[in-house]
Scaffold this motif. Structure first.
Motif, PDB file in Angstrom:
ATOM      1  N   ALA A  40       0.822  -1.369  -0.196  1.00 57.22           N
ATOM      2  CA  ALA A  40      -0.030   0.025   0.091  1.00 57.22           C
ATOM      3  C   ALA A  40       0.806   1.166   0.126  1.00 57.22           C
ATOM      4  O   ALA A  40       0.513   2.237  -0.609  1.00 57.22           O
ATOM      5  N   ARG A  41       1.971   1.138   0.718  1.00 57.45           N
ATOM      6  CA  ARG A  41       2.955   2.409   0.825  1.00 57.45           C
ATOM      7  C   ARG A  41       3.629   2.532  -0.420  1.00 57.45           C
ATOM      8  O   ARG A  41       3.534   3.616  -0.836  1.00 57.45           O
ATOM      9  N   VAL A 100      -6.080  -3.245   2.884  1.00 59.51           N
ATOM     10  CA  VAL A 100      -5.274  -2.171   3.670  1.00 59.51           C
ATOM     11  C   VAL A 100      -5.542  -0.694   2.793  1.00 59.51           C
ATOM     12  O   VAL A 100      -5.916  -0.805   1.571  1.00 59.51           O
ATOM     13  N   PHE A 101      -6.077   0.025   3.433  1.00 57.48           N
ATOM     14  CA  PHE A 101      -6.416   1.248   3.154  1.00 57.48           C
ATOM     15  C   PHE A 101      -5.380   2.076   2.067  1.00 57.48           C
ATOM     16  O   PHE A 101      -4.207   2.075   2.314  1.00 57.48           O
ATOM     17  N   ARG A 102      -5.791   2.767   1.043  1.00 54.92           N
ATOM     18  CA  ARG A 102      -5.060   3.587   0.245  1.00 54.92           C
ATOM     19  C   ARG A 102      -4.385   4.835   1.384  1.00 54.92           C
ATOM     20  O   ARG A 102      -5.120   5.327   2.075  1.00 54.92           O
ATOM     21  N   PRO A 103      -3.219   4.830   1.199  1.00 52.26           N
ATOM     22  CA  PRO A 103      -2.340   5.662   2.451  1.00 52.26           C
ATOM     23  C   PRO A 103      -2.388   7.236   2.205  1.00 52.26           C
ATOM     24  O   PRO A 103      -1.423   7.991   1.903  1.00 52.26           O
TER      25      PRO A 103
END
Lengths: 507, 261
Positions: B94-95, B117-120
């Motif tokens: 994601a990172r 996992v959320f978009r950062p």
């Protein structure tokens, strides 16, 4: 860890933990570049006693720093500063002239000072030093451990009085060795570690001569108390020239790494046990609900930031117990599979008071119970009750924090191995009626030490910049009906009542 | 004694034979060892293949045990175990990609999202764990269908809804897409499931090469694609992540559980 990362410079953080020492290299965005780790021996001379060989630990620390730099493919020239975080309260005395430990380090879990702590409480009880230190007289803390060593290891008291010995928690030991040891090593500790000795006065942020005298610790052995983020000295040897620029106890480092910089911001680390810390600002808040008052962090010459701390003894270890002792699951992760196969706990509640009830009850006569059993209850319901136990215990700590500080928890930042458990995180959010947020970097402890070191050398300008680095990886929002929550909480509290008084005499 | 079903006994014998070692067997080897007519052996193998218990190597035509058996036995990998092992790698993806990450497994003719996992960035996002994605149009679904014989027959036999103008529903064309997916080692979905969104996914394998699930990123088509093509950097990040998770799983769990395969 990843193929793509920036080219530096970097910050390296050492985590001198209870079971292992690790070093993680971070880039400017707070991303992990490399990790190295080495376990050390747990020395168990008697039931309840736990020791570490400090010489082995220092060797491991050197190896993991070299290992992490090698894995990142960088040299010390690419690293701007070294930060340290450590297992708290673990106590070591060493000879300032030879650099040799005079005894194994006594680990925080070691209970040999139980009797001594009761004795020190005299007619006042375990809160004798609470107003000054924020801590109850309990076997974890370092001061009584120093006293035990001076009383029980032959010749130590005399050597201490002759000024030959130095005391330190593991931060002090690592910094002293890094900065030259017998050849000019600096003998310092940071405010967070000092706040776990029971010897530091939270109102003056310095050693309290009266308490030192009462506990029986000569002040000549004590390190200088410094902030959590400043350059203590430069490393020598292989790392020569590298600034050693931060020290924080592990839970405080996690608070810092989770960027809990505002009053009411809290983090909870879910491992075998759980530690919940909440930022309470620049004034220490006294606890009347069984929590600890501790220093959160202090950046250079800024005002210190205080925290309330509550711990839960049995969380991940209850899942391990279901796996190893009950054989109901094959791996810790399967608890979620089993628990998800039913919609609720079937009326069962599990209070894992395996060695008594801790905050906010502090009842050593309590023992674990599973309440509400009927023929209907299956192992899947018990799995659910296991996860709910962690959630309700979190709520009890959060409620105690609210009572003590009158500060409302806005959201809970979580880390640790159990954050992989989606159902547990949702349940915690449901019972707290607050969002639960997991950050993108799970290694918040090392990250906190890296952040503090980076601030000290100007790699990051201020905490606002660090906050911008914090990325939300997942967020769970409450979905439980308030009436259901109240009813379930009431049942949990009834189950807790049923654990009390199981042991006939208080031990 | 109760009557037994001969074809089930024979099917069990085929499975035992294939489980006998780390080897692939041809049709005539199987037929002669079990003293069956070739036609009978072929019928058994085809049925077992449909159920995912047996796989046929496309090059040699030889048979081996299939992925479905892995789900049945003790070495079945718990999806929550998969999530726990994938956690750090998914965060890192994601990172590095700047997009949201999804981990999916085959479940009831679709893709079950087991990790998200959320978009950062600081935008509001909702956790989609437990949601389903379609097999035929999503990147995760194409990867599962390309590598897992059970998913493969599910996607060809099941309903294939047209979500957008780009959705491939024709079975022949879909077969080509799946062959391409397997050939290059990653799957894509450019506005085939959702308008404006593009995804890339790659397979997560066990040590023995069996498919366990898929991991991928999803984001705005303008960010994930460049001039109509998926960005090579994002494809590389996704494949790196899938390999890292596979490595992590291969060294542990499936050494212990290999007896079942």
């Amino acid at each position: 860890m990843s193929d793509i990362h920036s080219t530096g410079p970097f910050i390296a953080a050492i985590d001198q933990g209870t079971t292992s020492s690790r070093c993680i290299v971070f880039d400017k965005d707070g991303r992990i570049v490399s990790v190295d780790q080495k376990e050390h021996e747990q020395i168990l001379p008697k039931p309840g006693w736990v020791e570490h060989d400090a010489t082995e630990i220092w060797q491991n620390v050197q190896q993991v720093v070299t290992g992490a730099l090698d894995k990142a493919g960088i040299t010390k020239q690419d690293v701007l500063a070294l930060g340290i975080t450590n297992q708290r309260e673990t106590t070591l005395l060493w000879d300032k002239n030879t650099g040799e430990p005079v005894h194994n380090a006594i680990v925080w879990q070691d209970t040999r000072t139980d009797g001594l702590c009761r004795e020190l409480g005299r007619n006042v009880g375990q809160d004798r030093f609470r107003r000054e230190t924020g801590l109850p007289l309990a076997s974890y803390f370092a001061g009584p451990k120093i006293r035990w060593l001076l009383d029980n290891v032959e010749g130590l008291r005399e050597r201490a009085e002759r000024g030959e010995l130095l005391f330190g928690t593991m931060d002090s030991w690592v910094i002293w060795n890094l900065t030259g040891g017998v050849n000019g090593g600096v003998h310092v500790t940071d405010v967070t570690n000092a706040s776990r000795t029971m010897l530091m006065n939270l109102h003056t942020m310095s050693w309290d001569p009266k308490i030192c005298a009462s506990i029986g610790v000569p002040m000549s052995v004590l390190p200088e108390i410094r902030s959590s983020a400043e350059v203590y000295g430069e490393a020598t040897g292989d790392l020569a020239g590298l600034p050693v620029a931060s020290a924080l106890g592990d839970q405080q480092a996690a608070l810092f790494g989770q960027t809990c910089y505002e009053i009411g911001e809290a983090k909870s680390t879910y491992g075998t046990g759980t530690f919940l810390l909440m930022n309470t600002g620049h004034e220490p808040v006294n606890s009347y609900n069984g929590l600890l008052t501790t220093v959160g962090y202090r950046i250079g010459d800024q005002d210190p930031v205080f925290a309330l701390e509550g711990s839960i003894a049995v969380t991940g270890s209850l899942v391990q117990w279901m796996r190893d002792q009950m054989g109901m699951i094959n791996s810790a992760a399967e608890i979620e599979t089993l628990a998800s196969s039913v919609d609720d706990n079937g009326g069962a509640y599990f209070v894992p008071a395996f060695s008594g009830l801790f905050a906010p009850y502090w009842r050593s006569d309590a023992r674990g119970v599973i309440a509400g059993l009927t023929r209907y209850v299956t192992k899947a319901h018990l799995a659910r009750a296991v996860l709910e136990a962690t959630a309700w215990q979190t709520k009890e700590i959060v409620d105690a924090m609210h009572k003590d500080s009158d500060v409302d928890l806005t959201s809970l930042k979580v880390d640790g191995g159990m954050t992989a458990n989606n159902l547990l995180m949702q349940t915690i959010s449901d019972v707290l009626d607050a969002p639960v947020v997991r950050p993108m970097v799970a290694e918040t402890t090392c990250l906190g030490a890296a952040y503090a070191a980076g601030l000290a050398v100007g790699f990051w300008s201020d905490t606002d910049e660090l906050r911008a680095n914090w990325k939300r990886a997942a967020e769970w929002t409450p979905q439980m009906d308030a009436a259901v929550r109240d009813r379930e909480y009431n049942s949990w509290l009834k189950a807790v009542q049923r654990t009390m008084g199981w042991l006939e005499e208080e031990s | 004694m109760a009557r037994t079903i001969q074809s089930l006994e024979r099917a069990a014998a085929v499975l035992r034979l294939l489980a006998g070692g780390e080897r692939r067997l041809g049709l005539s080897d199987i037929a002669s060892t079990l003293e069956l007519a070739k036609g009978t052996a072929h019928g058994l193998l085809r049925t077992l293949q449909q159920e995912g218990f047996v796989e046929q190597d496309p090059l040699s035509g030889k048979y081996q045990l299939g992925a479905e058996l892995l789900r049945l036995g003790n070495s079945y990998l718990d999806v929550h175990e998969l999530r726990a092992r994938a956690l750090v790698w998914a965060d890192d993806l994601a990172r590095s990609s700047g997009e949201s990450v999804y981990l999916g497994v085959l479940h009831q003719q679709g893709v079950l999202i087991i990790h998200h996992v959320f978009r950062p960035d600081d935008s509001r996002q909702v956790l989609e764990v437990g949601a389903m994605q379609p097999l035929h149009s999503s990147a995760l679904g194409k990867v599962l269908s390309a590598y897992d014989p059970v998913a493969h027959s599910d996607v060809l036999e099941g309903e294939r809804r047209r979500f957008t103008g780009h959705t491939v529903t024709d079975p022949k064309k879909l077969e080509q897409v799946l062959a391409l997916t397997k050939g290059r080692g990653w799957g894509a979905d450019v506005e085939e499931t959702w308008d404006g969104l593009a995804s890339v996914a790659a397979p997560i394998h066990s040590r023995r090469g069996l498919l366990l699930g898929a991991v991928g990123v999803t984001g705005a088509v303008e960010r994930v694609c460049d001039a109509g093509e998926l960005r090579a950097r994002i494809v590389a990040s996704v494949r790196d992540c899938a390999r890292a998770i596979s490595r992590d799983l291969g060294a542990g769990r499936f050494q212990a559980g290999r007896g079942a395969v």
